[in-house]
Design a protein around this motif. Structure first.
Motif, PDB file in Angstrom:
ATOM      1  N   PHE A 180      -6.315  22.841  -3.419  1.00 54.32           N
ATOM      2  CA  PHE A 180      -5.895  22.594  -2.031  1.00 54.32           C
ATOM      3  C   PHE A 180      -4.577  23.318  -1.777  1.00 54.32           C
ATOM      4  CE2 PHE A 180      -8.355  18.719  -3.039  1.00 54.32           C
ATOM      5  CZ  PHE A 180      -9.326  18.816  -2.061  1.00 54.32           C
ATOM      6  N   ASN A 233      -3.523  24.864   0.767  1.00 56.40           N
ATOM      7  CA  ASN A 233      -2.945  24.827   2.111  1.00 56.40           C
ATOM      8  C   ASN A 233      -2.249  23.493   2.447  1.00 56.40           C
ATOM      9  OD1 ASN A 233      -5.228  23.348   2.275  1.00 56.40           O
ATOM     10  ND2 ASN A 233      -6.110  24.415   4.041  1.00 56.40           N
ATOM     11  N   ALA A 234      -1.982  22.680   1.422  1.00 52.92           N
ATOM     12  CA  ALA A 234      -1.239  21.435   1.661  1.00 52.92           C
ATOM     13  C   ALA A 234       0.232  21.657   1.298  1.00 52.92           C
ATOM     14  CB  ALA A 234      -1.816  20.318   0.806  1.00 52.92           C
ATOM     15  N   SER A 235       1.115  21.192   2.148  1.00 50.56           N
ATOM     16  CA  SER A 235       2.547  21.336   1.841  1.00 50.56           C
ATOM     17  C   SER A 235       3.309  20.149   2.407  1.00 50.56           C
ATOM     18  CB  SER A 235       3.078  22.642   2.423  1.00 50.56           C
ATOM     19  OG  SER A 235       2.907  22.630   3.821  1.00 50.56           O
ATOM     20  N   GLN A 236       4.591  20.107   2.134  1.00 51.41           N
ATOM     21  CA  GLN A 236       5.489  19.045   2.613  1.00 51.41           C
ATOM     22  C   GLN A 236       4.917  17.647   2.400  1.00 51.41           C
ATOM     23  OE1 GLN A 236       5.866  20.915   6.587  1.00 51.41           O
ATOM     24  NE2 GLN A 236       8.063  20.816   6.214  1.00 51.41           N
ATOM     25  N   VAL A 237       4.452  17.398   1.175  1.00 54.70           N
ATOM     26  CA  VAL A 237       3.866  16.096   0.865  1.00 54.70           C
ATOM     27  C   VAL A 237       4.993  15.099   0.578  1.00 54.70           C
ATOM     28  CG1 VAL A 237       2.271  14.856  -0.633  1.00 54.70           C
ATOM     29  CG2 VAL A 237       1.861  17.263  -0.138  1.00 54.70           C
ATOM     30  N   ARG A 238       4.958  13.962   1.241  1.00 51.02           N
ATOM     31  CA  ARG A 238       5.949  12.899   1.008  1.00 51.02           C
ATOM     32  C   ARG A 238       5.203  11.588   0.860  1.00 51.02           C
ATOM     33  NH1 ARG A 238      11.263  14.553   0.960  1.00 51.02           N
ATOM     34  NH2 ARG A 238      12.088  12.690   1.948  1.00 51.02           N
ATOM     35  N   GLN A 239       5.662  10.778  -0.062  1.00 53.41           N
ATOM     36  CA  GLN A 239       5.015   9.484  -0.236  1.00 53.41           C
ATOM     37  C   GLN A 239       5.918   8.339   0.198  1.00 53.41           C
ATOM     38  OE1 GLN A 239       3.049   8.581  -3.963  1.00 53.41           O
ATOM     39  NE2 GLN A 239       2.956   6.433  -3.442  1.00 53.41           N
ATOM     40  N   GLY A 240       5.340   7.402   0.899  1.00 53.82           N
ATOM     41  CA  GLY A 240       6.074   6.210   1.328  1.00 53.82           C
ATOM     42  C   GLY A 240       5.285   4.962   0.984  1.00 53.82           C
ATOM     43  N   LYS A 241       5.788   3.825   1.451  1.00 48.90           N
ATOM     44  CA  LYS A 241       5.139   2.542   1.160  1.00 48.90           C
ATOM     45  C   LYS A 241       4.759   1.846   2.450  1.00 48.90           C
ATOM     46  CE  LYS A 241       8.781   1.235  -1.190  1.00 48.90           C
ATOM     47  NZ  LYS A 241       9.760   0.450  -1.961  1.00 48.90           N
ATOM     48  N   ASP A 281      -2.456  23.372   6.429  1.00 48.69           N
ATOM     49  CA  ASP A 281      -2.437  24.626   7.153  1.00 48.69           C
ATOM     50  C   ASP A 281      -3.806  24.877   7.805  1.00 48.69           C
ATOM     51  OD1 ASP A 281      -1.672  27.040   8.082  1.00 48.69           O
ATOM     52  OD2 ASP A 281      -1.754  28.087   6.172  1.00 48.69           O
ATOM     53  N   GLU A 328       2.306  11.450   3.617  1.00 49.57           N
ATOM     54  CA  GLU A 328       2.408  12.353   4.762  1.00 49.57           C
ATOM     55  C   GLU A 328       2.316  13.775   4.227  1.00 49.57           C
ATOM     56  OE1 GLU A 328       5.442   9.643   7.485  1.00 49.57           O
ATOM     57  OE2 GLU A 328       6.181  11.372   6.361  1.00 49.57           O
ATOM     58  N   LEU A 329       1.539  14.604   4.876  1.00 50.41           N
ATOM     59  CA  LEU A 329       1.469  15.989   4.427  1.00 50.41           C
ATOM     60  C   LEU A 329       1.167  16.922   5.579  1.00 50.41           C
ATOM     61  CD1 LEU A 329      -1.835  16.646   2.467  1.00 50.41           C
ATOM     62  CD2 LEU A 329      -1.440  14.571   3.711  1.00 50.41           C
ATOM     63  N   THR A 330       1.427  18.209   5.341  1.00 49.13           N
ATOM     64  CA  THR A 330       1.114  19.237   6.323  1.00 49.13           C
ATOM     65  C   THR A 330      -0.056  20.033   5.770  1.00 49.13           C
ATOM     66  OG1 THR A 330       3.427  19.316   6.945  1.00 49.13           O
ATOM     67  CG2 THR A 330       2.080  21.205   7.573  1.00 49.13           C
ATOM     68  N   ALA A 361      -0.385  18.509  -7.885  1.00 47.97           N
ATOM     69  CA  ALA A 361      -1.741  18.142  -8.303  1.00 47.97           C
ATOM     70  C   ALA A 361      -2.766  18.651  -7.292  1.00 47.97           C
ATOM     71  CB  ALA A 361      -1.841  16.631  -8.453  1.00 47.97           C
ATOM     72  N   LEU A 362      -2.435  18.583  -5.988  1.00 48.98           N
ATOM     73  CA  LEU A 362      -3.361  19.092  -4.964  1.00 48.98           C
ATOM     74  C   LEU A 362      -3.572  20.594  -5.137  1.00 48.98           C
ATOM     75  CD1 LEU A 362      -2.178  17.188  -1.744  1.00 48.98           C
ATOM     76  CD2 LEU A 362      -4.367  16.922  -2.892  1.00 48.98           C
ATOM     77  N   GLY A 375       0.837  -1.198   0.000  1.00 46.50           N
ATOM     78  CA  GLY A 375       0.000   0.000   0.000  1.00 46.50           C
ATOM     79  C   GLY A 375       0.871   1.247   0.000  1.00 46.50           C
ATOM     80  N   THR A 419       9.688   4.828   4.539  1.00 52.43           N
ATOM     81  CA  THR A 419       9.617   6.241   4.146  1.00 52.43           C
ATOM     82  C   THR A 419      11.005   6.704   3.707  1.00 52.43           C
ATOM     83  OG1 THR A 419       9.952   6.736   6.485  1.00 52.43           O
ATOM     84  CG2 THR A 419       7.714   6.932   5.660  1.00 52.43           C
ATOM     85  N   LEU A 453      -5.861  21.404  -7.831  1.00 54.50           N
ATOM     86  CA  LEU A 453      -7.277  21.174  -7.498  1.00 54.50           C
ATOM     87  C   LEU A 453      -7.797  22.196  -6.490  1.00 54.50           C
ATOM     88  CD1 LEU A 453      -7.374  17.282  -7.126  1.00 54.50           C
ATOM     89  CD2 LEU A 453      -8.553  18.620  -8.846  1.00 54.50           C
ATOM     90  N   VAL A 499       1.647   5.268   1.803  1.00 53.35           N
ATOM     91  CA  VAL A 499       1.432   6.216   2.896  1.00 53.35           C
ATOM     92  C   VAL A 499       1.750   7.581   2.339  1.00 53.35           C
ATOM     93  CG1 VAL A 499       1.917   6.717   5.319  1.00 53.35           C
ATOM     94  CG2 VAL A 499       2.780   4.633   4.311  1.00 53.35           C
ATOM     95  N   ILE A 544       2.409  15.003  -6.276  1.00 58.93           N
ATOM     96  CA  ILE A 544       1.118  14.997  -5.578  1.00 58.93           C
ATOM     97  C   ILE A 544       0.796  16.409  -5.076  1.00 58.93           C
ATOM     98  CG2 ILE A 544      -0.119  14.111  -3.561  1.00 58.93           C
ATOM     99  CD1 ILE A 544       1.573  11.542  -3.839  1.00 58.93           C
TER     100      ILE A 544
END
Lengths: 80, 80
Positions: free
Chosen positions: B30, B32-40, A47, A43-45, B24-25, A39, B8, B28, A41, B21
């Protein structure tokens, strides 16, 4: 607020990535590993200062972009 | 025993998927989204009855296949 979104394939949906990992594990001698599923994961911040507002916002992101609700389940965790 | 491995990217390692990501947010609305990181996340069943033995086995799998210890951190959770 920091949020963590766990996205997993719904039970019953075929997971070729998981199958590939399982095959590779067996090839390395880990014969006691089974039912491997992969799957994501994210992670995001966000505001927002309010946890409920942050959760609503992240849920909206999941529905519109992060997850495919036909095949995937998601679980949102608001960290602080 | 069921195990869950969270993988991660280490802090500081560039995450192009997370950046995509985030872009793309924003596209759309969004903003107020920041520091997006993707893991498994990898979920698997290990044929062991002892939690400590299962953890050791899964740790070995992480080192040999599941994670890239140069760029990634992993966290093992033994479920039952």
């Amino acid at each position: 607020m920091k949020a963590k979104v766990h996205i997993t394939l719904k039970p019953g949906v075929l997971d070729p990535q998981g199958k590939a990992i399982e095959g590779a594990l067996r090839g390395l001698g880990f014969t006691n590993a089974s039912q491997v599923r992969q799957g994501k994961v994210i992670e995001l911040t966000v505001d927002e200062t309010n946890a409920a507002a942050a959760r609503t916002r992240v849920e909206d992101m999941c529905k519109r972009l992060l997850a495919n609700p036909v095949m995937e389940n998601y679980d949102i965790e608001i960290l602080d």
